[in-house]
Design a protein around this motif. Sequence first.
Motif, mmCIF file in Angstrom:
data_model
loop_
_atom_site.group_PDB
_atom_site.id
_atom_site.type_symbol
_atom_site.label_atom_id
_atom_site.label_comp_id
_atom_site.label_asym_id
_atom_site.label_seq_id
_atom_site.Cartn_x
_atom_site.Cartn_y
_atom_site.Cartn_z
ATOM 1 N N MET A 31 -65.033 82.436 -52.188
ATOM 2 C CA MET A 31 -64.245 83.194 -51.217
ATOM 3 C C MET A 31 -63.817 84.517 -51.844
ATOM 4 S SD MET A 31 -60.744 82.061 -49.248
ATOM 5 C CE MET A 31 -61.551 80.634 -48.530
ATOM 6 N N TYR A 32 -63.864 85.597 -51.081
ATOM 7 C CA TYR A 32 -63.497 86.890 -51.595
ATOM 8 C C TYR A 32 -62.021 86.908 -51.991
ATOM 9 C CZ TYR A 32 -67.933 88.524 -49.732
ATOM 10 O OH TYR A 32 -69.266 88.678 -49.484
ATOM 11 N N ARG A 33 -61.748 87.639 -53.075
ATOM 12 C CA ARG A 33 -60.380 87.671 -53.602
ATOM 13 C C ARG A 33 -59.414 88.277 -52.593
ATOM 14 N NH1 ARG A 33 -59.484 89.339 -59.738
ATOM 15 N NH2 ARG A 33 -60.662 87.382 -59.842
ATOM 16 N N LEU A 34 -59.850 89.254 -51.810
ATOM 17 C CA LEU A 34 -58.973 89.855 -50.807
ATOM 18 C C LEU A 34 -58.551 88.817 -49.775
ATOM 19 C CD1 LEU A 34 -57.590 92.277 -49.535
ATOM 20 C CD2 LEU A 34 -59.741 92.821 -48.361
ATOM 21 N N THR A 35 -59.485 87.950 -49.387
ATOM 22 C CA THR A 35 -59.139 86.901 -48.431
ATOM 23 C C THR A 35 -58.109 85.946 -49.003
ATOM 24 O OG1 THR A 35 -61.378 87.045 -47.534
ATOM 25 C CG2 THR A 35 -60.086 85.092 -46.972
ATOM 26 N N ILE A 36 -58.263 85.613 -50.280
ATOM 27 C CA ILE A 36 -57.297 84.728 -50.927
ATOM 28 C C ILE A 36 -55.913 85.378 -50.956
ATOM 29 C CG2 ILE A 36 -56.721 83.597 -53.101
ATOM 30 C CD1 ILE A 36 -59.704 83.362 -53.652
ATOM 31 N N VAL A 37 -55.872 86.662 -51.272
ATOM 32 C CA VAL A 37 -54.592 87.382 -51.304
ATOM 33 C C VAL A 37 -53.945 87.393 -49.927
ATOM 34 C CG1 VAL A 37 -53.552 89.656 -51.629
ATOM 35 C CG2 VAL A 37 -55.190 88.783 -53.302
ATOM 36 N N LEU A 38 -54.729 87.640 -48.880
ATOM 37 C CA LEU A 38 -54.176 87.692 -47.522
ATOM 38 C C LEU A 38 -53.657 86.320 -47.089
ATOM 39 C CD1 LEU A 38 -56.795 90.002 -45.759
ATOM 40 C CD2 LEU A 38 -54.480 90.586 -46.534
ATOM 41 N N LEU A 39 -54.393 85.261 -47.416
ATOM 42 C CA LEU A 39 -53.932 83.918 -47.057
ATOM 43 C C LEU A 39 -52.658 83.548 -47.804
ATOM 44 C CD1 LEU A 39 -57.299 81.935 -46.888
ATOM 45 C CD2 LEU A 39 -55.842 82.640 -44.986
ATOM 46 N N ALA A 40 -52.565 83.910 -49.078
ATOM 47 C CA ALA A 40 -51.353 83.637 -49.841
ATOM 48 C C ALA A 40 -50.167 84.421 -49.280
ATOM 49 C CB ALA A 40 -51.576 83.972 -51.311
ATOM 50 N N ALA A 41 -50.409 85.665 -48.904
ATOM 51 C CA ALA A 41 -49.343 86.459 -48.291
ATOM 52 C C ALA A 41 -48.887 85.844 -46.968
ATOM 53 C CB ALA A 41 -49.821 87.893 -48.085
ATOM 54 N N PHE A 42 -49.840 85.351 -46.198
ATOM 55 C CA PHE A 42 -49.493 84.706 -44.932
ATOM 56 C C PHE A 42 -48.661 83.442 -45.182
ATOM 57 C CE2 PHE A 42 -50.536 81.781 -41.423
ATOM 58 C CZ PHE A 42 -50.091 82.544 -40.354
ATOM 59 N N ASP A 43 -49.012 82.674 -46.206
ATOM 60 C CA ASP A 43 -48.230 81.489 -46.540
ATOM 61 C C ASP A 43 -46.790 81.863 -46.887
ATOM 62 O OD1 ASP A 43 -50.343 79.794 -46.129
ATOM 63 O OD2 ASP A 43 -50.970 79.768 -48.234
ATOM 64 N N ALA A 44 -46.615 82.934 -47.651
ATOM 65 C CA ALA A 44 -45.267 83.365 -48.017
ATOM 66 C C ALA A 44 -44.468 83.788 -46.786
ATOM 67 C CB ALA A 44 -45.352 84.510 -49.024
ATOM 68 N N VAL A 45 -45.114 84.489 -45.864
ATOM 69 C CA VAL A 45 -44.419 84.906 -44.641
ATOM 70 C C VAL A 45 -43.997 83.689 -43.818
ATOM 71 C CG1 VAL A 45 -44.705 86.122 -42.453
ATOM 72 C CG2 VAL A 45 -45.560 87.148 -44.568
ATOM 73 N N ILE A 46 -44.882 82.721 -43.676
ATOM 74 C CA ILE A 46 -44.549 81.517 -42.904
ATOM 75 C C ILE A 46 -43.388 80.771 -43.542
ATOM 76 C CG2 ILE A 46 -45.415 79.263 -42.184
ATOM 77 C CD1 ILE A 46 -46.448 81.557 -40.515
ATOM 78 N N ALA A 47 -43.415 80.618 -44.873
ATOM 79 C CA ALA A 47 -42.332 79.907 -45.559
ATOM 80 C C ALA A 47 -40.994 80.600 -45.343
ATOM 81 C CB ALA A 47 -42.638 79.809 -47.056
ATOM 82 N N ALA A 48 -40.972 81.928 -45.412
ATOM 83 C CA ALA A 48 -39.720 82.656 -45.222
ATOM 84 C C ALA A 48 -39.251 82.601 -43.772
ATOM 85 C CB ALA A 48 -39.896 84.096 -45.674
ATOM 86 N N VAL A 49 -40.181 82.777 -42.830
ATOM 87 C CA VAL A 49 -39.806 82.794 -41.409
ATOM 88 C C VAL A 49 -39.273 81.436 -40.963
ATOM 89 C CG1 VAL A 49 -40.749 82.990 -39.079
ATOM 90 C CG2 VAL A 49 -41.338 84.698 -40.804
ATOM 91 N N VAL A 50 -39.911 80.368 -41.404
ATOM 92 C CA VAL A 50 -39.433 79.031 -41.026
ATOM 93 C C VAL A 50 -38.033 78.789 -41.572
ATOM 94 C CG1 VAL A 50 -39.837 76.560 -41.339
ATOM 95 C CG2 VAL A 50 -41.734 78.069 -40.771
ATOM 96 N N GLY A 51 -37.790 79.181 -42.819
ATOM 97 C CA GLY A 51 -36.455 79.011 -43.379
ATOM 98 C C GLY A 51 -35.406 79.825 -42.653
ATOM 99 N N LEU A 52 -35.718 81.078 -42.331
ATOM 100 C CA LEU A 52 -34.764 81.917 -41.596
ATOM 101 C C LEU A 52 -34.526 81.379 -40.190
ATOM 102 C CD1 LEU A 52 -36.062 85.406 -42.760
ATOM 103 C CD2 LEU A 52 -33.829 84.400 -43.298
ATOM 104 N N ALA A 53 -35.577 80.879 -39.544
ATOM 105 C CA ALA A 53 -35.409 80.309 -38.212
ATOM 106 C C ALA A 53 -34.550 79.049 -38.258
ATOM 107 C CB ALA A 53 -36.773 79.990 -37.604
ATOM 108 N N ALA A 54 -34.705 78.260 -39.323
ATOM 109 C CA ALA A 54 -33.901 77.041 -39.448
ATOM 110 C C ALA A 54 -32.422 77.342 -39.601
ATOM 111 C CB ALA A 54 -34.391 76.219 -40.641
ATOM 112 N N SER A 55 -32.087 78.497 -40.132
ATOM 113 C CA SER A 55 -30.674 78.881 -40.235
ATOM 114 C C SER A 55 -30.186 79.648 -39.010
ATOM 115 C CB SER A 55 -30.449 79.737 -41.490
ATOM 116 O OG SER A 55 -31.237 80.912 -41.432
ATOM 117 N N LEU A 56 -31.076 80.376 -38.349
ATOM 118 C CA LEU A 56 -30.671 81.175 -37.189
ATOM 119 C C LEU A 56 -30.538 80.322 -35.927
ATOM 120 C CD1 LEU A 56 -30.088 84.000 -36.080
ATOM 121 C CD2 LEU A 56 -32.550 84.278 -35.686
ATOM 122 N N ALA A 57 -31.413 79.333 -35.753
ATOM 123 C CA ALA A 57 -31.402 78.552 -34.510
ATOM 124 C C ALA A 57 -30.086 77.813 -34.279
ATOM 125 C CB ALA A 57 -32.583 77.581 -34.502
ATOM 126 N N PRO A 58 -29.567 77.039 -35.234
ATOM 127 C CA PRO A 58 -28.306 76.338 -34.960
ATOM 128 C C PRO A 58 -27.127 77.285 -34.763
ATOM 129 C CG PRO A 58 -28.948 76.061 -37.248
ATOM 130 C CD PRO A 58 -30.103 76.683 -36.557
#
Length: 453
Positions: free
Chosen positions: A1-28
């Motif tokens: 797999m191309y290294r750029l694709t790996i970087v983009l997928l890792a960045a997407f994982d970081a965004v999802i982890a942060a957004v889910v955590g922020l949503a878990a605190s904002l929703a209640p």
Amino acid sequence: MYRLTIVLLAAFDAVIAAVVGLAASLAPLTLLWVFGFDGLPDLGTLWPAAGTVWQLGHLVPLAITLPPEYVAAIGVDPAAASFPLSLAPLAFAGFTAVFAARSGRRAADAGSGLVGASAGSVVFAAIATLVALSARTDVAVADPALAIVLPALVFAVPAVVAAIVAQWDDADAGPVAVVRDRLERARAEEAVRATAAGLAVIAAGVVGLGGLVVVAAVIAGMGEVISLTQAAGVDLVGSLVLALGSFLYLPTLWGWGVAFAAGPGFTLGEGTAIAPGGTDAGIVPGIPILGLLPSGTSPWLLLLGLLPVGVGALAGLIVRRRLRDGAVGDAPVATRAIVAGVLGLLAAGIGALLAVVTSGGIGPGRFERVGPEPGPLALVLGLEVVVGAAILLLSPRGLDDDETDEAYRDEDRGAFDGAPAPVEFADPAPDPADDVTEDLSDLRGSGGEDPPR
């Protein structure tokens, strides 16, 4: 797999982890605003509160300063209006760590584990920076540097560790392959692998001990939790918020359970002690989840100290078997003693880290420091584990084990050394009937037909 694709997928994982955590605190907080104030949510107020809760959940300490009008309304001593809040609801950090480890392992499977882990960590640090800059409030103030560094470390450490573990066997180049090859040349790779397996057993065992104590506390103290919730006089929405807050702090109590099982216990402020040897909790705040704390003690609880010893013994057993499989015969006593000491140090490190992340302040006065102390927990847990590991690593081996190893070393004959030689049987005497059969076969083969009768 191309290294750029790996970087983009890792960045997407970081965004999802942060957004889910922020949503878990904002929703209640949004639900509490809607049903508590009967109006549309004010994002300008909710976002700083949600971001602050997310930061606290990622180990960022906060300096709380109550507004003067609020202090006057509830009759609080003005000296107690400012206090540190640093006891983290570890459910946020736990989710981020698990997601980061998954991301690092996936990047390693794709061939660029450290690159993917680094990319995800940088993106998560950038999100933490945005939260630190935008989620400011006068009531809860966080140090800007810690608000960026600590959440980034919560993501980076599990991601890098998972990437290294996943890439250890398959890496052909890079720093992981260099370290592995050097260990192979030094003939230390098997010892490192065995020690890593023992560390995994210790970590799983420590988590299991905390879970066992928490489950027992829930069974014994659920009635007190319900009573404290009813005494709070909150409505349905308030009860749901209290339940959610208790769930977020459940991993924190998990760490307290480990300290309780190991023996040192924990404190609920200055001058208190909650341990198997004795409990003096003082005045307990009316927080429902604190109803799980034991109200008394029993001499039988001292037997909990044997559980970490058992964890160490299990780790020692697995390490010794791995050392035996990786070498001819059993490993030298010196090697096994060193491994036992390393396991004890690693267990002490786990205890110290656990105490650091599960302790902090929850209020003014004596509540500025609650939870286990790192020093005592590290010392006791390390000693208990090293005793259990040494029992299995340094004990003499049994006769059966020696004979089994001799059998594996005797690969040419496939038998135990010292076993009686196999009996050789003489060829049986020739049977006259065989000669007749051969003659008939010759006759049949020469003419192509059966001979005349």
